[in-house]
Design a protein around this motif. Structure first.
Motif, PDB file in Angstrom:
ATOM      1  N   ASP A 259       0.824  -1.209   0.000  1.00 43.07           N
ATOM      2  CA  ASP A 259       0.000   0.000   0.000  1.00 43.07           C
ATOM      3  C   ASP A 259       0.859   1.260   0.000  1.00 43.07           C
ATOM      4  OD1 ASP A 259      -2.804   0.860  -0.030  1.00 43.07           O
ATOM      5  OD2 ASP A 259      -2.288   1.861   1.843  1.00 43.07           O
ATOM      6  N   GLU A 260       2.061   1.167   0.526  1.00 40.52           N
ATOM      7  CA  GLU A 260       2.993   2.297   0.480  1.00 40.52           C
ATOM      8  C   GLU A 260       3.478   2.522  -0.954  1.00 40.52           C
ATOM      9  OE1 GLU A 260       7.210   3.509   2.664  1.00 40.52           O
ATOM     10  OE2 GLU A 260       5.903   1.996   3.568  1.00 40.52           O
ATOM     11  N   LEU A 261       3.780   1.431  -1.660  1.00 45.26           N
ATOM     12  CA  LEU A 261       4.206   1.538  -3.052  1.00 45.26           C
ATOM     13  C   LEU A 261       3.059   1.991  -3.951  1.00 45.26           C
ATOM     14  CD1 LEU A 261       6.355  -1.702  -3.261  1.00 45.26           C
ATOM     15  CD2 LEU A 261       7.200   0.648  -3.268  1.00 45.26           C
ATOM     16  N   ALA A 262       1.828   1.672  -3.555  1.00 44.82           N
ATOM     17  CA  ALA A 262       0.668   2.039  -4.373  1.00 44.82           C
ATOM     18  C   ALA A 262       0.533   3.547  -4.533  1.00 44.82           C
ATOM     19  CB  ALA A 262      -0.601   1.456  -3.768  1.00 44.82           C
ATOM     20  N   ASP A 263       1.116   4.330  -3.637  1.00 48.20           N
ATOM     21  CA  ASP A 263       1.079   5.785  -3.755  1.00 48.20           C
ATOM     22  C   ASP A 263       1.853   6.282  -4.973  1.00 48.20           C
ATOM     23  OD1 ASP A 263      -0.438   6.105  -1.450  1.00 48.20           O
ATOM     24  OD2 ASP A 263       1.314   6.357  -0.160  1.00 48.20           O
ATOM     25  N   HIS A 264       2.674   5.410  -5.574  1.00 49.36           N
ATOM     26  CA  HIS A 264       3.575   5.843  -6.638  1.00 49.36           C
ATOM     27  C   HIS A 264       3.219   5.240  -7.995  1.00 49.36           C
ATOM     28  CE1 HIS A 264       6.129   7.578  -3.515  1.00 49.36           C
ATOM     29  NE2 HIS A 264       5.914   6.458  -2.829  1.00 49.36           N
ATOM     30  N   VAL A 265       2.088   4.557  -8.101  1.00 49.59           N
ATOM     31  CA  VAL A 265       1.674   3.987  -9.383  1.00 49.59           C
ATOM     32  C   VAL A 265       0.491   4.774  -9.926  1.00 49.59           C
ATOM     33  CG1 VAL A 265       2.509   1.697  -8.737  1.00 49.59           C
ATOM     34  CG2 VAL A 265       0.121   2.274  -8.356  1.00 49.59           C
ATOM     35  N   ALA A 266       0.282   4.649 -11.227  1.00 53.67           N
ATOM     36  CA  ALA A 266      -0.793   5.408 -11.859  1.00 53.67           C
ATOM     37  C   ALA A 266      -2.164   4.951 -11.376  1.00 53.67           C
ATOM     38  CB  ALA A 266      -0.689   5.282 -13.380  1.00 53.67           C
TER      39      ALA A 266
ATOM     40  N   GLY B  35      -2.533  -5.770  -1.278  1.00 52.27           N
ATOM     41  CA  GLY B  35      -2.515  -4.438  -0.712  1.00 52.27           C
ATOM     42  C   GLY B  35      -3.927  -3.969  -0.403  1.00 52.27           C
ATOM     43  N   ARG B  36      -4.031  -2.933   0.415  1.00 48.87           N
ATOM     44  CA  ARG B  36      -5.357  -2.427   0.788  1.00 48.87           C
ATOM     45  C   ARG B  36      -6.153  -1.984  -0.429  1.00 48.87           C
ATOM     46  NH1 ARG B  36      -7.241   2.615   2.002  1.00 48.87           N
ATOM     47  NH2 ARG B  36      -5.146   3.512   1.830  1.00 48.87           N
TER      48      ARG B  36
ATOM     49  N   HIS C 211      -1.468 -16.765  -0.186  1.00 46.20           N
ATOM     50  CA  HIS C 211      -2.072 -15.444  -0.047  1.00 46.20           C
ATOM     51  C   HIS C 211      -1.819 -14.890   1.357  1.00 46.20           C
ATOM     52  CE1 HIS C 211      -4.540 -15.444  -3.813  1.00 46.20           C
ATOM     53  NE2 HIS C 211      -4.297 -16.739  -3.713  1.00 46.20           N
ATOM     54  N   VAL C 212      -1.279 -13.684   1.423  1.00 46.32           N
ATOM     55  CA  VAL C 212      -1.003 -13.054   2.716  1.00 46.32           C
ATOM     56  C   VAL C 212      -1.429 -11.591   2.662  1.00 46.32           C
ATOM     57  CG1 VAL C 212       0.942 -14.604   3.170  1.00 46.32           C
ATOM     58  CG2 VAL C 212       1.374 -12.362   2.145  1.00 46.32           C
ATOM     59  N   GLY C 213      -1.616 -11.007   3.832  1.00 50.79           N
ATOM     60  CA  GLY C 213      -1.955  -9.604   3.931  1.00 50.79           C
ATOM     61  C   GLY C 213      -0.726  -8.714   3.837  1.00 50.79           C
ATOM     62  N   ASP C 214      -0.970  -7.407   3.842  1.00 49.70           N
ATOM     63  CA  ASP C 214       0.087  -6.432   3.654  1.00 49.70           C
ATOM     64  C   ASP C 214       0.696  -6.019   4.998  1.00 49.70           C
ATOM     65  OD1 ASP C 214       1.707  -4.775   2.199  1.00 49.70           O
ATOM     66  OD2 ASP C 214       0.209  -3.216   1.878  1.00 49.70           O
ATOM     67  N   GLY C 215       1.956  -5.624   4.965  1.00 51.42           N
ATOM     68  CA  GLY C 215       2.647  -5.165   6.168  1.00 51.42           C
ATOM     69  C   GLY C 215       4.133  -5.310   5.970  1.00 51.42           C
TER      70      GLY C 215
END
Length: 286
Positions: free
Chosen positions: A124-131, A156-157, A180-184
């Motif tokens: 979710d942190e990396l998601a801030d940097h994708v289109a 990711g969230r 399958h695992v959650g984010d963190g």
């Protein structure tokens, strides 16, 4: 990866994991365009991928009769524009990954699967940097991916159900099994493994045991296929230190602070298998 389109994989980063993922795809019959900003690194990658494919075939890692798919290497990220999926596998640092992801996703069509092979940075942190954050998932490939066939698939969230399904389709095409695992920070594997490596290195640093003894205890007493220090050498001690730094920053847990011995080895260029020396020596690389 949907709509029956034949897969074509873009891989960002021609380092250890990027070339390993490229070899996995090519040996599975999936064409690859491998992108790196360093032209000489791409030249080395071609040689390294060919060597990995030969080894993997000798070990029966790919289905018999499956021809190797095509490999394109380039410094032009726009060449991934028609890929059915893109895997980012650059240095384990937020700024490097953010730049690679932002640049690549700017040329991709909406709905194209985007994967980060991060080993520690939250998706979710990396998601801030994708289109389009909904197109991003994490897949933590193990090294070497053509021999270790299970991966962490991180939701990711903001990862969409469609992106998760596309990731499952990609992994099926590559002969990989997702957990399958959650984010963190660090997800499951590295949340546990990196701390174990750090403690093992600290034990050597404190003179309580040699690297050989530490790893012999894990393989002989616990039945692990590889001890923590040989695993660290395989990962690359620079990558271990980078991952520990990510975990320390994001959890505040001092157990993730890289011990002095790890930092010293990285400073001395003793990075493990890729340099011929880490906790152990690898004469074929020296």
């Amino acid at each position: 990866m949907s709509g029956g389109q034949d897969p074509r994989l873009g891989v960002l980063g021609a380092g250890v994991m990027g070339t390993g993922i490229a070899a996995l795809a090519i040996g599975s019959g999936v064409p690859v365009v491998l992108v790196d900003i360093d032209g000489p690194a791409l030249d080395r990658a071609r040689t390294g991928i060919a060597r990995q494919l030969r080894l993997a075939r000798l070990m029966g890692a790919f289905p018999a009769g499956t021809p190797d798919a095509a490999l394109e290497t380039t410094t032009d990220v726009a060449r991934v524009a028609d890929a059915t999926a893109v895997v980012e596998s650059v240095t384990e640092r937020l700024d490097s990954k953010a730049t690679a992801l932002a640049t690549a996703t700017a040329v991709l069509a909406a709905g194209t699967l985007v994967v980060s092979n991060t080993s520690a940075i939250p998706i979710d942190e990396l998601a801030d940097h994708v289109a389009r954050p909904e197109d991003l998932v994490g897949i933590h490939f193990m090294n070497p991916p053509y021999l270790i066939r299970t991966v962490e698939l991180i939701h990711g969230r903001r990862s969409s159900a469609a992106a998760v399904r596309a990731a499952e389709e990609l992994l099926a095409a590559l002969g990989q099994t997702p957990v399958h695992v959650g984010d963190g920070p660090g997800f499951v594997i590295n949340r546990i493994l990196q701390r174990s490596i750090n403690e093992a290195a600290r034990i050597v640093q404190d003179g309580l045991a040699t690297p050989e003894s530490v790893d012999a205890a894990f393989t002989g007493c616990l039945g692990h296929r590889s001890g923590p220090l040989a695993t660290a050498d395989l990962i690359g001690l620079d990558n271990v230190v980078d991952s520990l730094a990510v975990l320390l920053e994001r959890t505040g847990d001092e157990g993730y602070r890289p011990c002095d011995l790890l930092v010293a080895k990285v400073g001395a260029g003793e990075l493990g298998r890729k340099t011929g020396r880490g906790f152990f020596e690898y004469p074929d690389t020296l």
